[in-house]
Design a protein around this motif. Structure first.
Motif, short mmCIF file in Angstrom:
data_model
loop_
_atom_site.label_atom_id
_atom_site.label_comp_id
_atom_site.label_asym_id
_atom_site.label_seq_id
_atom_site.Cartn_x
_atom_site.Cartn_y
_atom_site.Cartn_z
N MET A 1 0.85 -1.18 0.00
CA MET A 1 0.00 0.00 0.00
C MET A 1 0.89 1.23 0.00
O MET A 1 1.77 1.36 0.83
N THR A 2 0.64 2.14 -0.93
CA THR A 2 1.44 3.36 -1.02
C THR A 2 0.63 4.54 -0.52
O THR A 2 -0.56 4.66 -0.78
N ASN A 3 1.30 5.39 0.22
CA ASN A 3 0.68 6.62 0.69
C ASN A 3 0.70 7.65 -0.43
O ASN A 3 1.44 7.50 -1.40
N SER A 9 -4.11 13.76 -2.89
CA SER A 9 -5.44 13.28 -2.47
C SER A 9 -6.54 14.24 -2.93
O SER A 9 -7.65 13.80 -3.22
N LEU A 68 -9.83 11.16 5.78
CA LEU A 68 -8.39 11.32 5.96
C LEU A 68 -7.93 12.74 5.63
O LEU A 68 -7.07 13.31 6.31
N GLU A 162 1.59 13.25 4.30
CA GLU A 162 1.24 11.94 3.74
C GLU A 162 -0.11 11.49 4.27
O GLU A 162 -0.39 11.62 5.46
N VAL A 163 -0.93 10.94 3.37
CA VAL A 163 -2.23 10.39 3.72
C VAL A 163 -2.16 8.87 3.50
O VAL A 163 -1.69 8.42 2.46
N ASP A 164 -2.60 8.12 4.49
CA ASP A 164 -2.53 6.66 4.44
C ASP A 164 -3.71 6.10 3.65
O ASP A 164 -4.70 5.64 4.21
N ASP A 166 -4.52 3.85 -0.10
CA ASP A 166 -4.00 3.10 -1.24
C ASP A 166 -4.65 3.60 -2.52
O ASP A 166 -5.83 3.32 -2.79
#
Length: 171
Positions: A1-3, A9, A68, A162-164, A166
């Protein structure tokens, strides 16, 4: 999984909204067919339930991404005029600065004094500004400069957060 960055976003949210709209249109296309009476219904590539399932998955991702992003906009700050502001507050301040600049531009474009027509019986009526239009023009320029500076600070911060989430199935 990439942030992904908060800035990415924002773009992804737009992509998801567009995809939802496209799927809603597809639902309209696959929900009904027109055939001559007695003829066989043509086979469709996708059923209404398949399209519905995809749209439900994307809407779920949209909600998660939205949550998020809101969290990131509340938890992270930018510095503007020696004051720390949550990103959400900074976004609103930039909006307010632009609104104030727009109003100041209107006053800045006004004449200090102008003759009004259509009033009374031959009695001249003058509309006189109770302010200095040039001061408001300069104020508008400064407010726009501040709004641009704040927007740049927000954009720079958005690339560092960074947002977690995928995003591989969309990007």
């Amino acid at each position: 999984m990439t942030n992904l960055s908060l800035a990415e976003s924002v773009k992804l949210k737009s992509v998801l909204a567009k995809r939802i709209h496209e799927l809603e249109e597809e639902m309209d296309r696959v929900a009904f067919v027109e055939v001559e009476k007695g003829r066989k219904v043509p086979k469709q590539v996708r059923s209404l339930s398949q399209v519905e399932q995809e749209i439900d998955e994307i809407r779920k991702d949209f909600r998660l991404l939205d949550k998020l992003m809101y969290r990131a906009n509340i938890e992270n700050e930018v510095v503007f005029n020696d004051e720390k502001l949550a990103i959400v507050e900074a976004i609103e301040l930039a909006t307010q600065l632009r609104a104030k600049a727009r109003k100041c531009k209107e006053f800045g474009a006004a004449a200090e004094e102008e003759l009004q027509y259509g009033y009374g019986e031959g009695v001249p009526v003058i509309r006189r500004a109770m302010f200095d239009p040039e001061e408001y023009r300069l104020k508008a320029v400064e407010l726009e400069r501040q709004a641009n500076r704040l927007s740049n600070a927000i954009n720079n911060k958005n690339y560092s957060i960074e947002v977690d989430f995928d995003s591989e199935k969309y990007f």
